[in-house]
Structure formats: structure tokens, C-alpha cells
Scaffold this active site. Structure first.
Site, PDB file in Angstrom:
ATOM      1  N   TYR A 150     -54.802 -86.925  -1.104  1.00  7.49           N
ATOM      2  CA  TYR A 150     -55.362 -87.588   0.076  1.00  7.49           C
ATOM      3  C   TYR A 150     -54.279 -87.861   1.113  1.00  7.49           C
ATOM      4  O   TYR A 150     -54.437 -87.550   2.305  1.00  7.49           O
ATOM      5  CB  TYR A 150     -56.034 -88.895  -0.335  1.00  7.49           C
ATOM      6  CG  TYR A 150     -56.587 -89.683   0.825  1.00  7.49           C
ATOM      7  CD1 TYR A 150     -57.781 -89.309   1.442  1.00  7.49           C
ATOM      8  CD2 TYR A 150     -55.918 -90.801   1.322  1.00  7.49           C
ATOM      9  CE1 TYR A 150     -58.292 -90.019   2.515  1.00  7.49           C
ATOM     10  CE2 TYR A 150     -56.422 -91.519   2.391  1.00  7.49           C
ATOM     11  CZ  TYR A 150     -57.610 -91.119   2.986  1.00  7.49           C
ATOM     12  OH  TYR A 150     -58.105 -91.834   4.050  1.00  7.49           O
ATOM     13  N   LYS A 154     -53.935 -86.212   4.941  1.00  8.46           N
ATOM     14  CA  LYS A 154     -53.936 -86.988   6.185  1.00  8.46           C
ATOM     15  C   LYS A 154     -52.640 -86.763   6.981  1.00  8.46           C
ATOM     16  O   LYS A 154     -52.654 -86.820   8.219  1.00  8.46           O
ATOM     17  CB  LYS A 154     -54.140 -88.466   5.878  1.00  8.46           C
ATOM     18  CG  LYS A 154     -55.551 -88.794   5.397  1.00  8.46           C
ATOM     19  CD  LYS A 154     -56.615 -88.371   6.399  1.00  8.46           C
ATOM     20  CE  LYS A 154     -58.012 -88.786   5.999  1.00  8.46           C
ATOM     21  NZ  LYS A 154     -59.040 -88.431   7.001  1.00  8.46           N
TER      22      LYS A 154
END
Length: 244
Positions: A150, A154
Site C-alpha cells: 500500500y 501511494k
């Protein structure tokens, strides 16, 4: 305020949480909004709340055919598009040593591939004055234990804005990143419970989690001409979490 009067916007992940809060704010400021998401029940509930200036299209950002249907609907009803808020995202914890290929694919398909095609397929409908907003995360700057995929996805989103600002030179289309910290969405409240929300809030100098409406307000700023000299920027709306 009517900063978005007459504008047409697409918001992915728009049925709940930050996306829904942004849709409400955009409409309050005069925009017509298409929300895009995977769950029909949530989309229907959102449109019922948002009113006549909202439309819903069901689909996944990781499916190009679904995105084609979304933009066909925008073109058929509105002709052109002014704002894209590429907000759909996914992430779950899996610590180093247990990461699987499936986990990486699931995260990157939504957060990176999905963001790329959400924007790329919108461009034929956009022109000068257009605004593209990508949802980043404080985790893309600080990292987050157990969230390797994750956090990396990002960080990739942050770089997409830098690269696309170069690619979009001369078009009059701007692209910026909005990076929230812990936000009290419906999903977060359910997952964390009251004590978990307090723990996450305590990590910020403001000692609380964000309300989704606070993120939506910054999205409206980035969508409007008030941010007309901003591109390739990242706006942190994280209560100071990644700033100290």
C-alpha cells in the site's frame, strides 16, 4: 460558494467515505458529479443523498471496459469533463515475510493501474482549465508497518502527478495529489472501533482523525480555479502526521 458552477466531475470510489464527501462538496459548489464504484447498493444510497446533480456508474477502476462505460456515460450526458478525482484505493496489512504476489497485484491493480487508466481514459474529454486530483496517502511519505504494498503504491501515485504535469504541458490541465492521513470513514470506524480511532488520532498533532468532509473540502479547492497555479503538488491533509 459556487466555485465549481457548471463543472462536470468524475469521482472514483465515490459511493462512500472521502469520495462521497467530496461529491457532496462538489455538488454544493455547483458541479455535476458522476460517482463510480463497485457496489450498486452503496452507489444507489449515495445518489439518493446527493440529489439530481449526481449520477452513478458501477464498475472497477482495474477493469478498462468499466472505465470506458463510465466515460461513455459522461460524454453522452455532459459532452465534456472538467474534473477527475481518482480516489479509488485499496490496501490491507501484510508484513514483510508474508507478502504474496496476489496481495501485490490486488493493491497495485487498484491504486496504480487503476489510477493510470482512470486519468488516461478521461483525457479525451478534458481541456484547458481541467483539474486532475489523485488520492495519495501519508503512508506514501512515512511508510506504515505491515503496509509495504500500500505504501509503495501511494508513493507511486505521488510520482505519477510529477510525471503527468510534464506530460500535460501546454494543455492547461493541472494534476495534483491530495494525501490524507487517518480519516474517520465508515469503513475505518467499523474496522478500528472507538479505541482504535482514538489510537490513530493520538498519532497526529491535532489528536484526532479527519472527518471525510475535511478531505472533501480540500478536493474542492484543488478542483477549483482557486488552485489555478498549482500542478505536480502534494497537499497533505493529515493532521500533521507525515510532516513532523
Amino acid at each position: 460558494m459556487n466555485r465549481l458552477n457548471g463543472k462536470t466531475a468524475v469521482i472514483t470510489g465515490g459511493a462512500t467515505g472521502i469520495g462521497r464527501a467530496a461529491a457532496k462538496r462538489f455538488i454544493d459548489e455547483g458541479a455535476f458529479v458522476f460517482i463510480f464504484g463497485r457496489r450498486q447498493e452503496a452507489l444507489d444510497a449515495a445518489v439518493a443523498e446527493l440529489g439530481p446533480n449526481a449520477r452513478a456508474v458501477k464498475g472497477s477502476v482495474s477493469d478498462e471496459a468499466d472505465l470506458d462505460r463510465l466515460y461513455a456515460a459522461v460524454k453522452a450526458e455532459r459532452g465534456t469533463l472538467d474534473i477527475v478525482f481518482a480516489n479509488a484505493g485499496a490496501g490491507s496489512p501484510l508484513p514483510l515475510g508474508k507478502i504474496t504476489a496476489e496481495h501485490i497485484d490486488e493493491t497495485f491493480d487498484t491504486n496504480v493501474k487503476g489510477t493510470i487508466f482512470t486519468v488516461q481514459k478521461a483525457l479525451p474529454l478534458m481541456g484547458s482549465g481541467g483539474s486532475i486530483i489523485l488520492t495519495g496517502s501519508s503512508a506514501g511519505t512515512t511508510g506504515a508497518p505491515g503496509f509495504s504494498a500500500y505504501s509503495a503504491s501511494k508513493a507511486a501515485v505521488r510520482n505519477l502527478a510529477r510525471t503527468w504535469a510534464e506530460d500535460l504541458k501546454g494543455t492547461g490541465i493541472r494534476v495534483n495529489v491530495l494525501s490524507p492521513g487517518a480519516t474517520a470513514t465508515e469503513l475505518a470506524k467499523e474496522a478500528l472501533g472507538e479505541e482504535g480511532q482514538k489510537a490513530y488520532g493520538a498519532m497526529t498533532p491535532l489528536q484526532r482523525m479527519a472527518d471525510p468532509a475535511e478531505i472533501g473540502a480540500v478536493a474542492a479547492f484543488l478542483a477549483s480555479s482557486d488552485s489555478s497555479f498549482m500542478t505536480a503538488s502534494e497537499v497533505a491533509v493529515d493532521g500533521g502526521l507525515a510532516q513532523l
